[in-house]
Design a protein around this motif. Structure first.
Motif, PDB file in Angstrom:
ATOM      1  N   THR A 194      49.216  66.993  49.132  1.00 50.29           N
ATOM      2  CA  THR A 194      50.298  67.510  48.305  1.00 50.29           C
ATOM      3  C   THR A 194      51.515  66.606  48.444  1.00 50.29           C
ATOM      4  N   ILE A 195      52.525  66.867  47.585  1.00 45.25           N
ATOM      5  CA  ILE A 195      53.766  66.068  47.624  1.00 45.25           C
ATOM      6  C   ILE A 195      54.526  66.321  48.916  1.00 45.25           C
ATOM      7  N   THR A 196      54.501  67.543  49.417  1.00 45.06           N
ATOM      8  CA  THR A 196      55.197  67.872  50.667  1.00 45.06           C
ATOM      9  C   THR A 196      54.584  67.130  51.851  1.00 45.06           C
ATOM     10  N   ALA A 197      53.241  67.075  51.895  1.00 45.95           N
ATOM     11  CA  ALA A 197      52.571  66.365  52.995  1.00 45.95           C
ATOM     12  C   ALA A 197      52.864  64.879  52.936  1.00 45.95           C
ATOM     13  N   ARG A 198      52.887  64.351  51.693  1.00 49.97           N
ATOM     14  CA  ARG A 198      53.196  62.930  51.556  1.00 49.97           C
ATOM     15  C   ARG A 198      54.632  62.621  51.989  1.00 49.97           C
ATOM     16  N   ALA A 199      55.554  63.508  51.578  1.00 49.67           N
ATOM     17  CA  ALA A 199      56.947  63.295  51.980  1.00 49.67           C
ATOM     18  C   ALA A 199      57.111  63.374  53.496  1.00 49.67           C
ATOM     19  N   SER A 200      56.419  64.336  54.121  1.00 49.54           N
ATOM     20  CA  SER A 200      56.484  64.451  55.587  1.00 49.54           C
ATOM     21  C   SER A 200      55.926  63.210  56.259  1.00 49.54           C
ATOM     22  N   MET A 201      54.839  62.677  55.697  1.00 52.52           N
ATOM     23  CA  MET A 201      54.247  61.471  56.271  1.00 52.52           C
ATOM     24  C   MET A 201      55.198  60.271  56.131  1.00 52.52           C
ATOM     25  N   VAL A 202      55.835  60.169  54.980  1.00 50.72           N
ATOM     26  CA  VAL A 202      56.769  59.057  54.776  1.00 50.72           C
ATOM     27  C   VAL A 202      57.953  59.172  55.728  1.00 50.72           C
ATOM     28  N   ILE A 203      58.472  60.404  55.902  1.00 47.76           N
ATOM     29  CA  ILE A 203      59.606  60.600  56.803  1.00 47.76           C
ATOM     30  C   ILE A 203      59.225  60.274  58.238  1.00 47.76           C
ATOM     31  N   GLY A 204      58.028  60.672  58.655  1.00 48.94           N
ATOM     32  CA  GLY A 204      57.578  60.347  60.013  1.00 48.94           C
ATOM     33  C   GLY A 204      57.447  58.853  60.239  1.00 48.94           C
ATOM     34  N   ARG A 205      56.889  58.190  59.200  1.00 47.20           N
ATOM     35  CA  ARG A 205      56.783  56.741  59.324  1.00 47.20           C
ATOM     36  C   ARG A 205      58.171  56.083  59.402  1.00 47.20           C
ATOM     37  N   LEU A 206      59.093  56.563  58.616  1.00 44.98           N
ATOM     38  CA  LEU A 206      60.452  56.011  58.664  1.00 44.98           C
ATOM     39  C   LEU A 206      61.097  56.237  60.033  1.00 44.98           C
ATOM     40  N   GLN A 207      60.879  57.424  60.600  1.00 42.79           N
ATOM     41  CA  GLN A 207      61.443  57.701  61.928  1.00 42.79           C
ATOM     42  C   GLN A 207      60.862  56.760  62.987  1.00 42.79           C
ATOM     43  N   SER A 208      59.554  56.540  62.937  1.00 40.21           N
ATOM     44  CA  SER A 208      58.960  55.623  63.912  1.00 40.21           C
ATOM     45  C   SER A 208      59.463  54.198  63.727  1.00 40.21           C
ATOM     46  N   ILE A 209      59.636  53.810  62.450  1.00 38.26           N
ATOM     47  CA  ILE A 209      60.163  52.459  62.194  1.00 38.26           C
ATOM     48  C   ILE A 209      61.588  52.328  62.704  1.00 38.26           C
ATOM     49  N   ILE A 210      62.396  53.377  62.484  1.00 40.22           N
ATOM     50  CA  ILE A 210      63.785  53.335  62.952  1.00 40.22           C
ATOM     51  C   ILE A 210      63.839  53.285  64.478  1.00 40.22           C
ATOM     52  N   ALA A 211      62.954  54.058  65.163  1.00 37.09           N
ATOM     53  CA  ALA A 211      62.934  54.035  66.629  1.00 37.09           C
ATOM     54  C   ALA A 211      62.543  52.652  67.160  1.00 37.09           C
ATOM     55  N   GLN A 212      61.498  52.072  66.530  1.00 34.90           N
ATOM     56  CA  GLN A 212      61.106  50.724  66.961  1.00 34.90           C
ATOM     57  C   GLN A 212      62.194  49.695  66.681  1.00 34.90           C
ATOM     58  N   LEU A 213      62.873  49.885  65.523  1.00 34.26           N
ATOM     59  CA  LEU A 213      63.966  48.969  65.198  1.00 34.26           C
ATOM     60  C   LEU A 213      65.106  49.094  66.213  1.00 34.26           C
ATOM     61  N   GLY A 214      65.424  50.327  66.662  1.00 34.33           N
ATOM     62  CA  GLY A 214      66.478  50.515  67.683  1.00 34.33           C
ATOM     63  C   GLY A 214      66.106  49.875  69.012  1.00 34.33           C
ATOM     64  N   ALA A 215      64.836  50.053  69.410  1.00 38.55           N
ATOM     65  CA  ALA A 215      64.401  49.429  70.669  1.00 38.55           C
ATOM     66  C   ALA A 215      64.460  47.905  70.568  1.00 38.55           C
ATOM     67  N   SER A 216      64.060  47.355  69.429  1.00 40.79           N
ATOM     68  CA  SER A 216      64.107  45.904  69.261  1.00 40.79           C
ATOM     69  C   SER A 216      65.537  45.397  69.264  1.00 40.79           C
ATOM     70  N   LEU A 217      66.446  46.178  68.650  1.00 36.74           N
ATOM     71  CA  LEU A 217      67.846  45.766  68.643  1.00 36.74           C
ATOM     72  C   LEU A 217      68.437  45.799  70.044  1.00 36.74           C
ATOM     73  N   ASN A 218      68.057  46.775  70.869  1.00 38.34           N
ATOM     74  CA  ASN A 218      68.563  46.843  72.249  1.00 38.34           C
ATOM     75  C   ASN A 218      68.090  45.658  73.093  1.00 38.34           C
ATOM     76  N   SER A 219      66.871  45.238  72.878  1.00 43.19           N
ATOM     77  CA  SER A 219      66.336  44.139  73.674  1.00 43.19           C
ATOM     78  C   SER A 219      66.729  42.772  73.125  1.00 43.19           C
ATOM     79  N   ASN A 220      67.069  42.708  71.828  1.00 49.98           N
ATOM     80  CA  ASN A 220      67.413  41.421  71.206  1.00 49.98           C
ATOM     81  C   ASN A 220      68.713  41.576  70.424  1.00 49.98           C
TER      82      ASN A 220
END
Length: 455
Positions: free
Chosen positions: A378-404
């Motif tokens: 459904t559209i809700t499941a897809r939106a939840s999946m996209v939001i989760g992926r964005l959150q993981s990308i943002i977390a990885q981006l924050g960790a990379s910014l802290n180290s570099n």
């Protein structure tokens, strides 16, 4: 037969009652007396002039004025003519030698620069070495007393010993000279027969004999006091400088010059000096021990400080090693920790959805096992999946910014460039047109999807 006439008058010197030899002797005595008086007057005048120059601190002039009195004349040196000071009276002789030794003492006490300016470097060093090496003692004995050690006046010996005691490099020569003087100086010789039986050449040269022989000994209170002063210098100063404590005590005990009262005073002074030296040695030992303990404490403190520095350096190295390991992990050398950290950074909803997806079997396997088609998400499941992926990308981006931190700088530069770009009006209008066209396409696509779903 009597002598009459002019011959008698000639022989008697004009007086017939006096013999010829008596007139000749009186004229000789008067001429010798006048010569001696002129000689004594010259010595006294020269001494007073040298004393005045010394009192005004004109040391070179005072020394040059006094030297002719204490130096034998060079033309008559071959015939044994003594220095003028040897022909002076005892009082004048003592004054001249005392002034000479005082001038030498003042010269030695000059600063090196002052001595070189006043006398010249070579002459000043020669005069200083004369006092420090004890050559002045030999000079006094040779020029003033015909080389006889025991004939030196006691007051001159006192001044010589005091000069060497103050400036000599060691007191060995001073001790030897004082011992030689004490051993050779005797009581006056009262043996008249030995003097009458002496050969005529000795009597003919009596004017060159040491003047102290005619006034030596310790028969007067002044001579006795001078001898006691010499014993004091010898036993309580010179011997103690040479560490001859036992010999000094024995010499004082066996001396025939000292009476019981003076002997007791000397022994008490010796005991007091011994106690003072022991107290000084004890103080020096305590001071040396205190310095050694202070040095030990400083060494121990330096060791502890070095250990603290080494521990701090070791901790710093371990911290740098840990940071290096963390930076290697952030750059992807180890994927498991980064994935775990990113999964821990997700919210509860994304974590539950990821767990449900991992527990859910793949679509192909489900289709193969069941043989039926799987319904799309459904559209809700897809939106939840996209939001989760964005959150993981943002977390990885924050960790990379802290180290570099360079990524942060790049991001800031990118944002600034975007702001500068959007500050241009033409660029903004063009972006608005592009976004408007894109949004229209999105709306058209959504409308078509709605119609299809409805059908």
């Amino acid at each position: 037969m009597s002598l009459n006439g002019p011959f008698a008058t000639l022989t008697s010197g004009g007086d017939p009652s006096k013999p010829f030899s008596s007139g000749l002797l009186s004229s000789s005595v008067s001429s010798i007396s006048s010569t001696s008086a002129r000689h004594t007057s010259h010595i006294s005048k020269t001494y007073r002039q040298a004393s005045t120059l010394f009192l005004t601190r004109r040391l070179p002039e005072a020394l040059s004025t006094l030297l002719p009195l204490i130096t034998p004349p060079e033309p008559a040196a071959e015939h044994g003519e003594p220095a003028p000071v040897a022909q002076a009276s005892r009082t004048t002789r003592i004054k001249i030698w005392s002034l000479y030794l005082t001038i030498l003492n003042a010269i030695v006490e000059l600063e090196p620069e002052e001595g070189k300016d006043a006398f010249g470097g070579q002459e000043w060093r020669a005069l200083s070495n004369k006092a420090r090496d004890g050559e002045v003692w030999e000079e006094v004995v040779r020029n003033g007393y015909h080389g006889v050690e025991g004939d030196v006046d006691a007051d001159v010996v006192i001044n010589l010993a005091t000069l060497l005691l103050a400036h000599a490099r060691d007191q060995i020569l001073n001790q030897k000279r004082l011992e030689a003087y004490l051993a050779s100086s005797t009581q006056p010789n009262l043996d008249v027969n030995s003097r009458l039986m002496s050969p005529s050449p000795a009597r003919s040269h009596s004017r060159f004999r040491s003047p102290a022989k005619r006034a030596s000994g310790a028969s007067t209170p002044r001579d006795l006091n001078a001898r006691v002063k010499i014993l004091e210098l010898y036993t309580l100063h010179v011997l103690l400088r040479n560490d001859e404590w036992d010999y000094a005590r024995e010499f004082i005990t066996m001396s025939v010059v000292l009476d019981e009262e003076r002997r007791e005073a000397f022994l008490q002074a010796l005991q007091s000096l011994r106690e003072d030296q022991e107290a000084q040695e004890k103080q020096e030992r305590e001071e040396r021990q205190r310095q050694e303990e202070q040095l030990q404490r400083e060494i121990e403190e330096a060791r502890r400080q070095r250990e603290r520095v080494e521990a701090r350096e070791k901790g710093r190295l371990e911290e740098e090693r840990a940071k290096r390991a963390a930076s290697e992990t952030d750059y992807g050398v180890e994927d498991t920790p980064s994935i775990a950290s990113s999964s821990r950074a997700r919210p509860n909803r994304s974590t539950s959805e990821a767990a449900s997806k991992s527990a859910r079997p793949p679509r192909s396997s489900m289709a193969k096992s069941n043989g039926k088609a799987v319904a799309p998400l459904t559209i809700t499941a897809r939106a939840s999946m996209v939001i989760g992926r964005l959150q993981s990308i943002i977390a990885q981006l924050g960790a990379s910014l802290n180290s570099n931190p360079t990524l942060v700088m790049r991001l800031l530069i990118f944002i600034m460039s975007m702001l500068i770009m959007f500050g241009n009006r033409a660029v903004r209008q063009r972006v608005q047109r592009v976004l408007g066209a894109s949004w229209a396409k999105v709306l058209a696509t959504a409308g078509m999807g709605t119609k299809v779903s409805y059908i």
